[in-house]
Enzyme design. Sequence first.
Site, mmCIF file in Angstrom:
data_model
loop_
_atom_site.group_PDB
_atom_site.id
_atom_site.type_symbol
_atom_site.label_atom_id
_atom_site.label_comp_id
_atom_site.label_asym_id
_atom_site.label_seq_id
_atom_site.Cartn_x
_atom_site.Cartn_y
_atom_site.Cartn_z
ATOM 1 N N ARG A 44 2.800 -6.749 9.244
ATOM 2 C CA ARG A 44 2.066 -5.697 9.959
ATOM 3 C C ARG A 44 2.529 -5.601 11.420
ATOM 4 O O ARG A 44 2.636 -4.507 11.975
ATOM 5 C CB ARG A 44 0.564 -5.968 9.882
ATOM 6 C CG ARG A 44 -0.009 -5.714 8.484
ATOM 7 C CD ARG A 44 -1.424 -6.262 8.361
ATOM 8 N NE ARG A 44 -2.067 -5.898 7.095
ATOM 9 C CZ ARG A 44 -3.220 -6.430 6.679
ATOM 10 N NH1 ARG A 44 -3.833 -7.340 7.419
ATOM 11 N NH2 ARG A 44 -3.740 -6.047 5.528
ATOM 12 N N TYR B 286 -12.157 -3.115 -3.257
ATOM 13 C CA TYR B 286 -12.715 -3.165 -1.896
ATOM 14 C C TYR B 286 -14.239 -3.203 -1.885
ATOM 15 O O TYR B 286 -14.853 -2.839 -0.889
ATOM 16 C CB TYR B 286 -12.184 -1.992 -1.072
ATOM 17 C CG TYR B 286 -10.773 -2.198 -0.550
ATOM 18 C CD1 TYR B 286 -10.462 -3.303 0.253
ATOM 19 C CD2 TYR B 286 -9.764 -1.292 -0.840
ATOM 20 C CE1 TYR B 286 -9.164 -3.496 0.738
ATOM 21 C CE2 TYR B 286 -8.466 -1.478 -0.350
ATOM 22 C CZ TYR B 286 -8.186 -2.589 0.444
ATOM 23 O OH TYR B 286 -6.904 -2.775 0.938
ATOM 24 N N LYS C 59 0.830 -1.202 0.000
ATOM 25 C CA LYS C 59 0.000 0.000 0.000
ATOM 26 C C LYS C 59 0.870 1.261 0.000
ATOM 27 O O LYS C 59 2.090 1.181 0.220
ATOM 28 C CB LYS C 59 -0.933 -0.050 1.224
ATOM 29 C CG LYS C 59 -1.915 -1.241 1.191
ATOM 30 C CD LYS C 59 -2.824 -1.251 2.422
ATOM 31 C CE LYS C 59 -3.768 -2.442 2.404
ATOM 32 N NZ LYS C 59 -4.709 -2.426 3.569
ATOM 33 N N ARG D 202 -1.155 -14.664 3.959
ATOM 34 C CA ARG D 202 -1.977 -14.014 4.989
ATOM 35 C C ARG D 202 -1.300 -14.134 6.365
ATOM 36 O O ARG D 202 -1.316 -13.206 7.156
ATOM 37 C CB ARG D 202 -3.373 -14.646 5.041
ATOM 38 C CG ARG D 202 -4.253 -14.319 3.859
ATOM 39 C CD ARG D 202 -4.831 -12.938 3.905
ATOM 40 N NE ARG D 202 -5.800 -12.736 4.968
ATOM 41 C CZ ARG D 202 -6.577 -11.662 5.060
ATOM 42 N NH1 ARG D 202 -6.505 -10.693 4.142
ATOM 43 N NH2 ARG D 202 -7.424 -11.530 6.056
ATOM 44 N N GLU E 72 -9.171 -11.068 -7.700
ATOM 45 C CA GLU E 72 -8.285 -9.910 -7.584
ATOM 46 C C GLU E 72 -7.185 -9.935 -8.646
ATOM 47 O O GLU E 72 -6.839 -8.888 -9.205
ATOM 48 C CB GLU E 72 -7.701 -9.851 -6.176
ATOM 49 C CG GLU E 72 -8.780 -9.510 -5.143
ATOM 50 C CD GLU E 72 -8.321 -9.536 -3.680
ATOM 51 O OE1 GLU E 72 -9.114 -9.125 -2.825
ATOM 52 O OE2 GLU E 72 -7.181 -9.976 -3.406
HETATM 53 P P1 DAT Z 1 -7.444 -7.291 5.568
HETATM 54 O O1 DAT Z 1 -6.681 -6.226 4.825
HETATM 55 O O2 DAT Z 1 -6.665 -7.834 6.724
HETATM 56 O O3 DAT Z 1 -7.991 -8.373 4.659
HETATM 57 P P2 DAT Z 1 -10.204 -6.322 5.732
HETATM 58 O O4 DAT Z 1 -10.446 -7.002 4.431
HETATM 59 O O5 DAT Z 1 -11.125 -6.624 6.854
HETATM 60 O O6 DAT Z 1 -8.713 -6.559 6.255
HETATM 61 O O7 DAT Z 1 -10.239 -4.740 5.522
HETATM 62 C C1 DAT Z 1 -9.640 -4.163 4.378
HETATM 63 C C2 DAT Z 1 -8.859 -2.948 4.823
HETATM 64 O O8 DAT Z 1 -9.755 -1.970 5.349
HETATM 65 C C3 DAT Z 1 -7.863 -3.209 5.954
HETATM 66 O O9 DAT Z 1 -6.624 -3.688 5.470
HETATM 67 C C4 DAT Z 1 -7.751 -1.869 6.595
HETATM 68 C C5 DAT Z 1 -9.134 -1.279 6.431
HETATM 69 N N1 DAT Z 1 -9.949 -1.509 7.635
HETATM 70 C C6 DAT Z 1 -10.510 -2.686 8.023
HETATM 71 N N2 DAT Z 1 -11.177 -2.553 9.177
HETATM 72 C C7 DAT Z 1 -11.043 -1.240 9.522
HETATM 73 C C8 DAT Z 1 -11.494 -0.446 10.619
HETATM 74 N N3 DAT Z 1 -12.236 -0.967 11.596
HETATM 75 N N4 DAT Z 1 -11.133 0.868 10.639
HETATM 76 C C9 DAT Z 1 -10.393 1.405 9.664
HETATM 77 N N5 DAT Z 1 -9.934 0.719 8.594
HETATM 78 C C10 DAT Z 1 -10.245 -0.579 8.534
HETATM 79 MG MG MG Z 2 -9.488 -8.339 3.228
#
Ligand code: DAT
Ligand code: MG
Length: 149
Positions: free
Chosen positions: A102, A49, A9, A85, A126
């Site tokens: 992370r 997303y 990112k 992951r 994706e």
């Molecule tokens: P990941 O990237 O671990 O697959 P995800 O798919 O649940 O996580 O969410 C996509 C992205 O959105 C994540 O990398 C960061 C952001 N995100 C997720 N939950 C969030 C939250 N509660 N507040 C702010 N950003 C969030």
């Molecule tokens: Mg995700």
Amino acid sequence: MERTFLAIKPDGVQRGLVGEIVRRFETKGFTLVGMKFMKVSKELAESHYDVHKERPFFSSLVNFITSGPIIAMVWEGEGVVAAARKMIGATNPLTAEPGTIRGDFGVNIGRNLIHGSDAIETAQREISLWFSDEELVTWESQMKPWLQE
Ligand code: DAT
Ligand code: MG
């Protein structure tokens, strides 16, 4: 062979972590099959997303992903989706285990450095969203006999 989509990112690029992050997947023994340095359009970010479009953080997430260049990648290997992951760690870097990307380099959920596909079907979606067939390179790593019995 199994493939996953990973993206460093804008925070990972700005913080100079591209080499470190790529190194981890390379030295683990996965094979790089696609890579590009690019600015992400709003359309691509929203489509990527899409599952989160009703979430309160959606617009800030899209703004963040489109805020600077990223590295989009496809990596190949047995079990690469789940393994990547694990190597990436939990969504919130504060609770992500040390030893994960992370966990080692981040402190905030909105700046968690890297994306990785969460399942084989997601990875397929994706990869075709981010890469054309011509951008993916099929090749045989000479390390293969040293990585696999
Ligand atoms: P990941 O990237 O671990 O697959 P995800 O798919 O649940 O996580 O969410 C996509 C992205 O959105 C994540 O990398 C960061 C952001 N995100 C997720 N939950 C969030 C939250 N509660 N507040 C702010 N950003 C969030
Ligand atoms: Mg995700």
